[in-house]
Write an enzyme that holds these catalytic residues in place. Sequence first.
Site, PDB file in Angstrom:
ATOM      1  N   ASP A 274       0.854  -1.184   0.000  1.00 58.66           N
ATOM      2  CA  ASP A 274       0.000   0.000   0.000  1.00 58.66           C
ATOM      3  C   ASP A 274       0.898   1.246   0.000  1.00 58.66           C
ATOM      4  O   ASP A 274       2.099   1.171   0.259  1.00 58.66           O
ATOM      5  CB  ASP A 274      -0.941  -0.003   1.207  1.00 58.66           C
ATOM      6  CG  ASP A 274      -2.158   0.900   0.977  1.00 58.66           C
ATOM      7  OD1 ASP A 274      -2.143   1.702   0.020  1.00 58.66           O
ATOM      8  OD2 ASP A 274      -3.120   0.814   1.764  1.00 58.66           O
ATOM      9  N   GLU A 470     -10.165   7.322   4.605  1.00 59.69           N
ATOM     10  CA  GLU A 470      -9.155   6.685   5.452  1.00 59.69           C
ATOM     11  C   GLU A 470      -9.182   7.245   6.886  1.00 59.69           C
ATOM     12  O   GLU A 470     -10.249   7.525   7.428  1.00 59.69           O
ATOM     13  CB  GLU A 470      -7.791   6.784   4.766  1.00 59.69           C
ATOM     14  CG  GLU A 470      -7.836   6.129   3.371  1.00 59.69           C
ATOM     15  CD  GLU A 470      -6.489   6.021   2.696  1.00 59.69           C
ATOM     16  OE1 GLU A 470      -5.494   5.731   3.357  1.00 59.69           O
ATOM     17  OE2 GLU A 470      -6.447   6.210   1.454  1.00 59.69           O
TER      18      GLU A 470
HETATM   19  C1  BGC Z   1      -3.315   8.437  -0.230  1.00 62.59           C
HETATM   20  C2  BGC Z   1      -3.430   8.838  -1.643  1.00 62.59           C
HETATM   21  C3  BGC Z   1      -3.529  10.345  -1.692  1.00 62.59           C
HETATM   22  C4  BGC Z   1      -2.369  11.002  -0.988  1.00 62.59           C
HETATM   23  C5  BGC Z   1      -2.518  12.491  -0.927  1.00 62.59           C
HETATM   24  C6  BGC Z   1      -2.120   9.120   0.393  1.00 62.59           C
HETATM   25  O1  BGC Z   1      -1.950   8.763   1.711  1.00 62.59           O
HETATM   26  O2  BGC Z   1      -3.231   7.064  -0.131  1.00 62.59           O
HETATM   27  O3  BGC Z   1      -4.501   8.209  -2.266  1.00 62.59           O
HETATM   28  O4  BGC Z   1      -3.584  10.811  -2.995  1.00 62.59           O
HETATM   29  O5  BGC Z   1      -2.216  10.505   0.307  1.00 62.59           O
HETATM   30  O6  BGC Z   1      -1.343  13.100  -0.487  1.00 62.59           O
HETATM   31  C1  BGC Z   2      -5.006   3.294   0.488  1.00 62.02           C
HETATM   32  C2  BGC Z   2      -5.258   2.282  -0.607  1.00 62.02           C
HETATM   33  C3  BGC Z   2      -5.153   2.931  -1.946  1.00 62.02           C
HETATM   34  C4  BGC Z   2      -3.816   3.646  -2.070  1.00 62.02           C
HETATM   35  C5  BGC Z   2      -3.621   4.355  -3.391  1.00 62.02           C
HETATM   36  C6  BGC Z   2      -3.774   4.096   0.248  1.00 62.02           C
HETATM   37  O1  BGC Z   2      -3.680   5.149   1.161  1.00 62.02           O
HETATM   38  O2  BGC Z   2      -4.925   2.624   1.730  1.00 62.02           O
HETATM   39  O3  BGC Z   2      -6.528   1.685  -0.428  1.00 62.02           O
HETATM   40  O4  BGC Z   2      -5.310   1.980  -2.952  1.00 62.02           O
HETATM   41  O5  BGC Z   2      -3.704   4.595  -1.048  1.00 62.02           O
HETATM   42  O6  BGC Z   2      -4.299   5.555  -3.461  1.00 62.02           O
END
Ligand code: BGC
Ligand code: BGC
Length: 604
Positions: A274, A470
């Site tokens: 991840d 999240e």
């Molecule tokens: C997430 C991403 C998101 C990014 C933004 C990450 O923790 O998984 O999907 O675009 O943070 O900074």
């Molecule tokens: C999330 C995932 C996601 C990835 C990519 C992560 O923060 O836990 O579910 O696929 O970001 O955006």
Amino acid sequence: MSRRLFAAADQERAEAILSRMTLAQKVGQMTQAERMAATPADVRDYHLGSILSGGGSCPGDNTLADWVAMNDAYWAASMDAGPGRIPIPILYGVDAIHGNANVRGATVFPHNIGLGAAHDPDLIERVARVSAREILATGVEWTFAPTLAVVRNDRWGRTYESFSEDPEIVTAYAGRMVRGLQADLETDAVIACAKHWVGDGGTTDGVDQGDTAVSEAELERLHIAPYHAALASGVLTVMASYNSWNGEKCHGSRYLLTEVLKGKLGFEGLVISDWDGIDYLAPDYGDAVALAVNAGIDMFMVSAKWPEFITQLLRHVREGTVPVARIDDAVRRILLVKLAYGLFERPRPAERPWSCHASFGSPAHRAVAREAVRKSLVLLKNDRAMLPLSRGARILVAGKNADNRGHQCGGFTIAWQGTSGNEQVVGGTSIWEGIRAAAPGAFLSPDGAAAAPGRFDAAVVVIGEHPYAEGMGDLRRPDRPVQRGSQALPLGTTLSPYGDTLELAATHPEDLAVIRRIAEAGIPVVAVLVSGRPLVVNAELAAAAAFVAAWLPGSEGQGVADVLFGDYPFQGRLSFSWPRQAHGDANRGDPVADALFPYGFGMD
Ligand code: BGC
Ligand code: BGC
């Protein structure tokens, strides 16, 4: 049991390619960078195996043409046949977790929690088919879906990504979702990714990225169970989970990744980490890299850190702390996934049959989403048969979520944390727009100020949460902030959770105020709750004459009106026990007294 994923001919081809690759090429294949951190030249020079879009990371003006042009450029770079290179087509991955919802004008489906209430596996496969086509329209091949989390505490900010608190529905849907996404693998499909392996929904107090403290038998019964179905349907990829199991991070667990998933369950596809998930394994990044590779992760979602990842992995192989055989196993799996998908035979993204296809966001696609909305609505209360409403009635529509397509879509829509208002969710209808289309005499007054005795026969008040994703959606104690690292934020940045209680009246008192204002004017209220989880709504339920759980319905608010006016029956049934008190951990099988409405409840 998992099925044999790969044809003998593909296995031979993978071996032939592997035998010609240099170490740098192999390590490059194992690397997935975020689009903002890697150019096509990087893809060519470092042999990157994959690029992803983080939530809300979109090229240009976020049109189909922008997406396809971007993918064309990455693809051309990966196919460069210059000196020292072996052309290996790149894979592009996105979080199309409720339709390809980061893209402007996409059909946005209800989040999984709503689909769970629909109890309709055939519908799930059709939803996945449409999603696949809308992903292909952007020249993308891979979606990080389905989420197979079995959520045991509704305080978790990702509750809406889950079909159910019980493995039964998650298992019934897992295979169908994979089949819908991956059907006709070589022509008309995308690669699916079952996530997050494993125990993501079982953390103590529902804390995002927390610890799942359960026995192995419990892990198998609740959290591993749905993966059997996904593997049996041929899912090609699995994502490791941020959470720990009894104190050990899944990203570093050789037992869970290699012995259980690849060994006991026989998974032959690739395991991806991840987003920066390996960063949390050890204080020293190099140590973290070795731990994760040796644990069994094959491809690494390392967003902006990819150059450091490559440097560290090369060093470990040279020093012998990561065996070459492990690298070969990882790259073989990556090549096999690409071969099984027919990626080597595909033309550049712009020339693929579904690129920029007119079906994207079309009425036919939206009709499937609207059907999903109708089937996901759960009727919790209906005093004096208030519902269905009559089209001719004088209807007041109120509540902050009545005319807000952003809110009804929730997180992972256009932006990682979702959006507010109607502007950015292009196409579809808000719940108010749906009601207005069905009953042209309806009147919108968001705060309910228009309510006056005798002026209206009934009111629809659309209440609930605003979008989140999240950990920022967690309901947790204020002394437990959300730790997060990302491209924009240094590792360990603390962010605020959504709130600290499941009780809606505490987090959003404005909702109860609107319901009461209208009810006190003598107008009976139908409350429609837009939320990513069941909430403690005892006060709102008491003040309203009828109550509908609408979850996060997505772009097709019209589906709500379809049922409110009786064109279709209520048929949703709770796939989550509805809490009476704010602990959030009432689940199917617990003493009935714990839930206000039990799992499976729903009025006709
Ligand atoms: C997430 C991403 C998101 C990014 C933004 C990450 O923790 O998984 O999907 O675009 O943070 O900074
Ligand atoms: C999330 C995932 C996601 C990835 C990519 C992560 O923060 O836990 O579910 O696929 O970001 O955006």
